[in-house]
Scaffold this motif. Structure first.
Motif, PDB file in Angstrom:
ATOM      1  N   GLU A  34      51.162  99.748  -2.559  1.00 34.00           N
ATOM      2  CA  GLU A  34      52.249  99.254  -3.413  1.00 34.00           C
ATOM      3  C   GLU A  34      53.503 100.110  -3.243  1.00 34.00           C
ATOM      4  O   GLU A  34      54.624  99.598  -3.165  1.00 34.00           O
ATOM      5  N   LEU A  45      57.587  91.583   3.607  1.00 31.05           N
ATOM      6  CA  LEU A  45      56.501  91.428   2.640  1.00 31.05           C
ATOM      7  C   LEU A  45      55.698  90.161   2.919  1.00 31.05           C
ATOM      8  O   LEU A  45      54.474  90.142   2.754  1.00 31.05           O
ATOM      9  N   ARG A  46      56.385  89.111   3.347  1.00 31.45           N
ATOM     10  CA  ARG A  46      55.674  87.866   3.682  1.00 31.45           C
ATOM     11  C   ARG A  46      54.692  88.107   4.820  1.00 31.45           C
ATOM     12  O   ARG A  46      53.572  87.607   4.809  1.00 31.45           O
ATOM     13  N   CYS A  48      53.336  91.035   5.627  1.00 35.95           N
ATOM     14  CA  CYS A  48      52.279  91.930   5.139  1.00 35.95           C
ATOM     15  C   CYS A  48      51.232  91.174   4.331  1.00 35.95           C
ATOM     16  O   CYS A  48      50.042  91.505   4.375  1.00 35.95           O
ATOM     17  N   ALA A  49      51.656  90.154   3.593  1.00 38.53           N
ATOM     18  CA  ALA A  49      50.716  89.391   2.768  1.00 38.53           C
ATOM     19  C   ALA A  49      49.700  88.640   3.615  1.00 38.53           C
ATOM     20  O   ALA A  49      48.643  88.236   3.114  1.00 38.53           O
ATOM     21  N   TRP A  55      45.834  93.393   1.139  1.00 38.70           N
ATOM     22  CA  TRP A  55      47.305  93.450   1.120  1.00 38.70           C
ATOM     23  C   TRP A  55      47.877  92.289   0.321  1.00 38.70           C
ATOM     24  O   TRP A  55      48.839  92.449  -0.421  1.00 38.70           O
ATOM     25  N   HIS A  56      47.281  91.104   0.492  1.00 38.64           N
ATOM     26  CA  HIS A  56      47.740  89.926  -0.247  1.00 38.64           C
ATOM     27  C   HIS A  56      47.572  90.146  -1.750  1.00 38.64           C
ATOM     28  O   HIS A  56      48.452  89.823  -2.553  1.00 38.64           O
ATOM     29  N   ARG A  57      46.440  90.719  -2.130  1.00 37.44           N
ATOM     30  CA  ARG A  57      46.154  90.958  -3.553  1.00 37.44           C
ATOM     31  C   ARG A  57      47.119  91.979  -4.138  1.00 37.44           C
ATOM     32  O   ARG A  57      47.611  91.830  -5.253  1.00 37.44           O
ATOM     33  N   LEU A  59      50.126  92.565  -3.145  1.00 35.65           N
ATOM     34  CA  LEU A  59      51.469  91.989  -3.221  1.00 35.65           C
ATOM     35  C   LEU A  59      51.605  90.925  -4.302  1.00 35.65           C
ATOM     36  O   LEU A  59      52.625  90.847  -4.984  1.00 35.65           O
ATOM     37  N   HIS A  60      50.583  90.102  -4.457  1.00 39.69           N
ATOM     38  CA  HIS A  60      50.719  88.939  -5.335  1.00 39.69           C
ATOM     39  C   HIS A  60      49.883  89.018  -6.613  1.00 39.69           C
ATOM     40  O   HIS A  60      49.955  88.116  -7.448  1.00 39.69           O
ATOM     41  N   LYS A  93      59.049  89.155  -9.648  1.00 42.15           N
ATOM     42  CA  LYS A  93      58.872  88.306  -8.469  1.00 42.15           C
ATOM     43  C   LYS A  93      59.601  86.976  -8.670  1.00 42.15           C
ATOM     44  O   LYS A  93      60.259  86.463  -7.763  1.00 42.15           O
TER      45      LYS A  93
END
Length: 275
Positions: A34, A45-46, A48-49, A55-57, A59-60, A93
């Motif tokens: 983070e 970031l897109r 990385c997700a 990583w997705h978790r 970020l989102h 976000k």
């Protein structure tokens, strides 16, 4: 940051981002990820997700995390964060997303400009001209909601609605520009008429003695590209579907105004809350 910059690794993309951490070593604790992500821009970031579920978790999972808080602080004007412009967008976000869906500074009449807050259109006092603006991003699928409100006099014509990329954003005279051809659909807040293809498609909302729009009232616009409908809400009252049978093309939130120095604010909210 040194690990990501070390050595001539693979080209850009999520695979490269993962490889840059050195195989299994990139499964860092979420708090560390983070912190690193909070230095990246939205496009990075897109990517990385897409690397892995972790990583997705990170970020989102939390829309108010340090990642989104940092990005909001960098890309949004202080005024937008400090005032009530984004009061109905609860997460950082969501605020970043709203900024990327705001009025385009390039796709608008030459007689308007977008204020420093990033969300408010100002129409210059130009005689005998109708002036409009589209947002940066249009929609060809999904369900979307945004708020729009007038912060100055409506004048004789004040229209909110949607337009294709081909719809004109400026014309001579004081007219209902949005809805003047087959490329746009609009609701004129002055006389409560629905407009498309240069014709009045009836009054709206469809009730006796419908109240006239009051300056500062937030109108919620709901575009459903699955049902091909455009609907409106005032306050928390659903006013009904205004247009049906919309074409399967990319449609942009838009407005058109005639009054000198009037201001219109538009804020993208995301998916409608009704499911």
């Amino acid at each position: 940051g040194g690990a990501m910059a070390a050595g001539p690794g693979p080209g850009p993309g999520p695979g490269a981002a993962a490889a840059a951490w050195g195989g299994p070593g990139w499964r860092l604790p979420g708090r560390v990820l983070e912190l690193v992500f909070s230095y990246l821009e939205l496009r990075e970031l897109r990517s990385c997700a897409l690397v892995c579920k972790l990583w997705h978790r990170v970020l989102h999972g939390d829309e108010n995390s340090e990642v989104w808080r940092s990005l909001a602080a960098r890309c949004l004007a202080e005024e937008a964060l400090r005032t009530d412009i984004l009061c109905n967008v609860p997460t950082y976000k969501g605020k970043v997303r709203a900024f990327h869906h705001a009025f385009s500074t390039n796709d608008c009449s030459r007689n308007v400009y977008i204020k420093k807050n990033g969300f408010t259109l100002h129409r210059n006092p130009i005689a005998q001209s109708t002036d409009g603006a589209r947002t940066k991003i249009g929609f060809s699928e999904g369900r979307h909601a945004w708020e729009v409100w007038w912060e100055g006099p409506l004048g004789t014509v004040a229209v909110i609605g949607i337009a294709t990329k081909r719809a004109a954003m400026q014309c001579q005279g004081y007219v209902a520009l949005l809805g003047s051809d087959d490329q746009s659909w609009g609701w004129n807040l002055v006389d409560n008429n629905l407009l498309h293809n240069g014709e009045v498609n009836g009054s709206f909302p469809q009730c006796n003695n419908a109240p006239k729009y009051q300056i500062g009232e937030r109108i919620r616009v709901i575009l459903d590209m699955e049902d091909k409908t455009l609907a409106f809400e005032r306050g928390y009252e659903f006013l009904g579907v205004a247009f049906r049978g919309l074409p399967k093309v990319c449609l942009y939130p838009a407005v058109s105004a005639v009054y000198g120095n009037t201001e219109v604010t538009l804020v993208y909210l995301g998916k409608p809350l009704d499911g």
